[in-house]
Design an enzyme around this catalytic site. Sequence first.
Site, PDB file in Angstrom:
ATOM      1  N   ASP A 140      60.986  -6.512 -44.563  1.00 24.07           N
ATOM      2  CA  ASP A 140      60.803  -7.440 -45.666  1.00 24.07           C
ATOM      3  C   ASP A 140      60.100  -6.731 -46.816  1.00 24.07           C
ATOM      4  OD1 ASP A 140      61.873  -9.419 -44.114  1.00 24.07           O
ATOM      5  OD2 ASP A 140      59.962 -10.405 -43.663  1.00 24.07           O
ATOM      6  N   ARG A 141      60.353  -7.215 -48.005  1.00 20.59           N
ATOM      7  CA  ARG A 141      59.727  -6.621 -49.199  1.00 20.59           C
ATOM      8  C   ARG A 141      58.205  -6.606 -49.082  1.00 20.59           C
ATOM      9  NH1 ARG A 141      60.942  -8.571 -55.471  1.00 20.59           N
ATOM     10  NH2 ARG A 141      59.647  -6.984 -56.504  1.00 20.59           N
TER      11      ARG A 141
END
Length: 312
Positions: A140-141
């Site tokens: 995930d970012r």
Amino acid sequence: MSPVRHVEVGAGSEGQRIDNFLARELKGIPKARVHRLLRRGEVRVNGGRVRSGARLTAGDTVRIPPVKQDAPRQGSGGPPQKLAQQLECAILHEDKRLLVLNKPSGLAVHSGSGIQWGVIEVLRGLRPDAPYLELVHRLDRETSGCLLIAKRRSELRRLHGVIREGGLEKRYLALVQGRLPRHPLPVEARLDRNARQQGERTVQVSTSGQTARSIFRRSEVFADATLADVWIGTGRTHQIRVHAAHAGHPVAGDDRYGDEQWNRRLKAKGLRRLFLHASSLQWQDPESGHDRLFHAELPAELRTVLDALDES
């Protein structure tokens, strides 16, 4: 406007998805535009239309249509220097087959809507002579930590085989709300990543979702929180975050699945991001039979938050 090109697929791109192949050939073109070209039938493989998930074979001829490229802004010929330096310093290991990165939080793994530079685009800018660079898996970012990038198509296939057989052990560190039990806490809840909440796509626990398994073990205990060592047996989108919330122990700093009031209290103690870090990756190399282990230390900004918490 770029000219029409006919590119023969080499042995190194055997089995690669056509959309990823085009993303490499059309550097700087957003992925959304690549998929649009495929939907319109402007891209041809051996003279025929092809879908974005199709795999290529060595010897295939790919017709790449004329593509209008945005005029480069002054100084935008490559990734921002500060970002490039940040990733160069974040490389944990690099050899002829593989690159292991300690991905910073806040950086997406690839470009997309509103994101010009992701990890893979920056790395390709740092290694312009590398014939092949592809993500083995994703983070995930907001998540930091160990990320694998294959430097050869054969290595990507090899590692995807390891992942399919469950041979890649991923471990994370997460600060979760409340006190975890002394014994390991397994969470097995199916996840549906196509659910919608207030019009926004999200991931929810659902009996119709994909199987997912996580095990939470407490590492450090604080007055109202636990630093958990998390093992995941599957790699579903937002898996740890949703499983933690489902178990009643949401991850700190999670503005989607977390506890808003608790997050505000932690922000006062210096937390400015999601407290989730991919701490290690381990697998047995199918070629040599040797174990490979890579570890990324907990970032300083997260260790500072732990130091500010009240001890149990």
